[in-house]
Enzyme design. Structure first.
Site, PDB file in Angstrom:
ATOM      1  N   ARG A 147     -17.730  -1.195   9.307  1.00 46.25           N
ATOM      2  CA  ARG A 147     -18.742  -0.251   8.826  1.00 46.25           C
ATOM      3  C   ARG A 147     -19.767  -1.027   8.018  1.00 46.25           C
ATOM      4  O   ARG A 147     -19.470  -2.126   7.523  1.00 46.25           O
ATOM      5  CB  ARG A 147     -18.077   0.834   7.954  1.00 46.25           C
ATOM      6  CG  ARG A 147     -17.226   1.805   8.752  1.00 46.25           C
ATOM      7  CD  ARG A 147     -16.248   2.513   7.857  1.00 46.25           C
ATOM      8  NE  ARG A 147     -15.365   1.553   7.204  1.00 46.25           N
ATOM      9  CZ  ARG A 147     -14.286   1.880   6.498  1.00 46.25           C
ATOM     10  NH1 ARG A 147     -13.965   3.147   6.337  1.00 46.25           N
ATOM     11  NH2 ARG A 147     -13.538   0.953   5.937  1.00 46.25           N
ATOM     12  N   LYS A 193       0.848  -1.199   0.000  1.00 42.80           N
ATOM     13  CA  LYS A 193       0.000   0.000   0.000  1.00 42.80           C
ATOM     14  C   LYS A 193       0.880   1.245   0.000  1.00 42.80           C
ATOM     15  O   LYS A 193       1.775   1.347   0.832  1.00 42.80           O
ATOM     16  CB  LYS A 193      -0.840   0.010   1.293  1.00 42.80           C
ATOM     17  CG  LYS A 193      -2.303  -0.316   1.086  1.00 42.80           C
ATOM     18  CD  LYS A 193      -3.058  -0.090   2.384  1.00 42.80           C
ATOM     19  CE  LYS A 193      -4.516  -0.479   2.269  1.00 42.80           C
ATOM     20  NZ  LYS A 193      -5.200  -0.348   3.561  1.00 42.80           N
TER      21      LYS A 193
HETATM   22  O1  PNS Z   1      -6.434  -0.539   8.028  1.00 49.67           O
HETATM   23  P1  PNS Z   1      -6.361  -1.693   7.067  1.00 49.67           P
HETATM   24  O2  PNS Z   1      -5.472  -1.341   5.895  1.00 49.67           O
HETATM   25  O3  PNS Z   1      -7.719  -2.187   6.649  1.00 49.67           O
HETATM   26  O4  PNS Z   1      -5.651  -2.898   7.872  1.00 49.67           O
HETATM   27  C1  PNS Z   1      -5.381  -4.154   7.281  1.00 49.67           C
HETATM   28  C2  PNS Z   1      -4.387  -4.920   8.168  1.00 49.67           C
HETATM   29  C3  PNS Z   1      -3.146  -4.072   8.370  1.00 49.67           C
HETATM   30  C4  PNS Z   1      -5.012  -5.214   9.494  1.00 49.67           C
HETATM   31  C5  PNS Z   1      -4.012  -6.260   7.488  1.00 49.67           C
HETATM   32  O5  PNS Z   1      -3.646  -6.016   6.168  1.00 49.67           O
HETATM   33  C6  PNS Z   1      -2.838  -6.928   8.216  1.00 49.67           C
HETATM   34  O6  PNS Z   1      -3.001  -7.487   9.281  1.00 49.67           O
HETATM   35  N1  PNS Z   1      -1.622  -6.837   7.611  1.00 49.67           N
HETATM   36  C7  PNS Z   1      -0.397  -7.395   8.140  1.00 49.67           C
HETATM   37  C8  PNS Z   1      -0.045  -8.701   7.400  1.00 49.67           C
HETATM   38  C9  PNS Z   1      -1.000  -9.801   7.837  1.00 49.67           C
HETATM   39  O7  PNS Z   1      -0.973 -10.250   8.960  1.00 49.67           O
HETATM   40  N2  PNS Z   1      -1.919 -10.210   6.937  1.00 49.67           N
HETATM   41  C10 PNS Z   1      -2.986 -11.128   7.293  1.00 49.67           C
HETATM   42  C11 PNS Z   1      -2.918 -12.405   6.508  1.00 49.67           C
HETATM   43  S1  PNS Z   1      -3.318 -12.164   4.811  1.00 49.67           S
END
Ligand code: PNS
Length: 161
Positions: A96, A45
């Site tokens: 949401r 991102k």
């Molecule tokens: O605020 P967001 O972008 O919706 O958060 C998404 C987030 C950061 C919670 C998620 O992408 C995440 O946990 N990323 C770290 C890597 C991970 O653990 N991925 C989950 C398995 S696919």
């Protein structure tokens, strides 16, 4: 950290943190002994604010809201691995109306595949915050809209920079 304490991790991009996130954080802090709000550094991102800035905005918002059992941290790895490392069994997320469900459903399934012992807990976003997202805040702020009622005070300073 003591293992009989109930610890939760609230992960996200928080680019930047909004009052919607703060509402979820406050509600989670009432349910758990300790909550870590975790900035997940996501290489894929492209973000507006670097993690240091995001961490500062959150730290100040936590302190202004007097949330004494909340801390902010950053990870570049898996959220579930971070949670295991600190002895947390729960991940917090906000939902949401409708739009978030499919994404969160997949995220919960992926996390449960990584470690079935770690559960996700969802808080329904309040109506007032249902339309807020970090990206809509940035778009509105860039377009000159006053977003001061939608984000913590600490974020306003950074939006003006
Ligand atoms: O605020 P967001 O972008 O919706 O958060 C998404 C987030 C950061 C919670 C998620 O992408 C995440 O946990 N990323 C770290 C890597 C991970 O653990 N991925 C989950 C398995 S696919």
């Amino acid at each position: 950290m003591s293992h009989n304490k109930r610890i939760a991790v609230y992960p996200g991009s928080f680019d930047p943190i909004t009052n919607g996130h703060m509402d979820i954080l406050i509600r989670a802090s009432r349910l758990f002994d300790h909550v870590i709000i975790l900035i997940a550094e996501n290489g894929a991102k492209n973000s507006r604010f670097d993690v240091v800035a995001r961490q500062k905005m959150i730290a100040e918002a936590i302190s202004d809201a007097k949330l004494e059992n909340v801390e902010v941290d950053v990870t570049s790895g898996l959220t579930v691995e971070y949670a295991k490392r600190i002895g947390a069994n729960h991940l917090i997320r906000g939902l949401r109306a409708v739009t978030d469900f499919e994404y969160e459903f997949k995220l919960a399934a992926a996390n449960s595949f990584i470690d079935p012992d770690i559960d996700m807990i969802f808080f329904m976003a309040k109506n007032d915050f249902d339309f807020i997202s970090s990206s809509s805040i940035l778009e509105m702020a860039d377009g000159g809209v006053d977003v001061s009622s939608l984000v913590p005070k600490s974020v306003i300073k950074y939006l003006k920079k």
